[in-house]
Design a protein around this motif. Structure first.
Motif, short mmCIF file in Angstrom:
data_model
loop_
_atom_site.label_atom_id
_atom_site.label_comp_id
_atom_site.label_asym_id
_atom_site.label_seq_id
_atom_site.Cartn_x
_atom_site.Cartn_y
_atom_site.Cartn_z
N ALA A 1 0.91 -0.87 -0.06
CA ALA A 1 0.20 -0.14 -0.11
C ALA A 1 0.75 0.82 0.21
O ALA A 1 0.12 2.39 -0.43
N SER A 2 2.55 1.67 0.16
CA SER A 2 2.62 2.28 0.29
C SER A 2 4.07 2.33 -0.22
O SER A 2 4.35 3.79 -0.49
N GLY A 3 4.22 1.38 -0.94
CA GLY A 3 5.53 1.27 -2.03
C GLY A 3 6.86 1.61 -1.44
O GLY A 3 7.48 1.26 -2.51
N LEU A 4 6.97 1.21 -0.51
CA LEU A 4 7.65 0.65 0.45
C LEU A 4 8.42 -0.14 0.40
O LEU A 4 7.67 -1.17 0.09
N LEU B 1 0.14 3.80 8.30
CA LEU B 1 0.47 3.81 6.58
C LEU B 1 0.66 5.26 5.88
O LEU B 1 1.66 5.73 4.94
N LYS B 2 -0.03 6.78 6.62
CA LYS B 2 0.13 7.62 6.56
C LYS B 2 1.82 7.97 6.24
O LYS B 2 1.93 8.07 6.12
N ALA C 1 4.23 6.13 6.29
CA ALA C 1 5.23 5.26 5.04
C ALA C 1 4.97 5.97 4.14
O ALA C 1 5.91 5.90 2.99
N ARG C 2 3.66 6.16 3.86
CA ARG C 2 3.71 6.62 2.12
C ARG C 2 4.17 8.08 2.37
O ARG C 2 4.78 8.45 0.67
N SER C 3 4.15 9.14 3.48
CA SER C 3 4.58 10.29 3.79
C SER C 3 6.56 10.25 3.02
O SER C 3 7.04 11.26 2.89
N GLY D 1 8.57 7.88 2.00
CA GLY D 1 8.35 7.51 0.97
C GLY D 1 8.11 8.63 0.13
O GLY D 1 9.17 8.29 -1.49
N ALA D 2 7.53 9.48 -0.38
CA ALA D 2 7.05 10.24 -0.78
C ALA D 2 8.93 11.71 -0.47
O ALA D 2 9.01 12.36 -2.03
#
Length: 208
Positions: free
Chosen positions: A98-101, A127-128, A130-132, A134-135
């Protein structure tokens, strides 16, 4: 939902809405949240829809509350289907997808204490995060660079704890619910302050 969670849902569209405003609309009889045995307000998506309707009418049409109340009874009186809210509980593999990590990046996040599973599951905040992260990695910022952000968040959490401690010490009925509302409102205000200070500092860096 708590009143703080309702506030978080509305502030993106209505930046000026506050907990006090929501309580005032309740006192005027425009919304009627249920109460838990301890006095804690319990909101549903129906109440959020009602608040969104009220705030839109005030902002766009400048209608008095009496007129809005009558109009709301006509337009929102029919039964609505309330969406089911499912709590996020992800496995490690699901979080990675879900996060792309990748596995290495997630392990680094955990090693630096930026997130941690509970009973081997990851919640929505994880999840937030991890996504942050990743960005941010696209700009060369990784978990080891973000310890200062975590430290700042922990200091701000300490300020919230300091503010709600007197409420909890009273041990009065509804104290936990009141402390939760205050904590959520303070958290929102601290986020606004943090964002404004960050923007100002960035402008200074850029010579603005």
């Amino acid at each position: 939902m708590s009143i703080g969670e309702v506030l978080a849902l509305l502030q993106g569209e209505f930046p000026d809405v506050t907990v006090s405003k929501i309580r005032f609309l309740e006192s005027e009889g425009l919304i009627e949240p249920e109460r838990s045995p301890s006095g804690f307000r319990k909101f549903t998506y129906m109440h959020v829809e009602q608040l969104r309707f009220i705030l839109t009418e005030q902002r766009d049409h400048y209608l008095p509350l009496r007129v809005i109340k009558d109009k709301m009874a006509e337009e929102l009186g029919r039964p609505r289907v309330v969406p089911e809210v499912k709590e996020v509980r992800l496995s490690r593999a699901e979080l990675l997808e879900a996060s792309g990590l990748d596995e290495e990046a997630l392990t680094e996040l955990e090693d630096y204490g930026l997130l941690a599973p509970v009973a081997r599951r990851y919640d929505e905040d994880a999840l937030k995060i991890a996504r942050s992260v990743g960005a941010l990695a696209k700009y060369g910022l990784h978990a080891r660079h973000l310890r200062a952000v975590k430290a700042a968040a922990e200091r701000e959490a300490g300020l919230v704890e300091q503010s709600v401690a007197p409420i909890l010490k009273r041990r009065a009925p509804g104290a936990i619910g009141e402390a939760d509302e205050v904590a959520r409102e303070l958290s929102g205000r601290l986020l606004e302050l943090h964002a404004a200070l960050l923007r100002g500092s960035v402008r200074s860096v850029l010579g603005g």
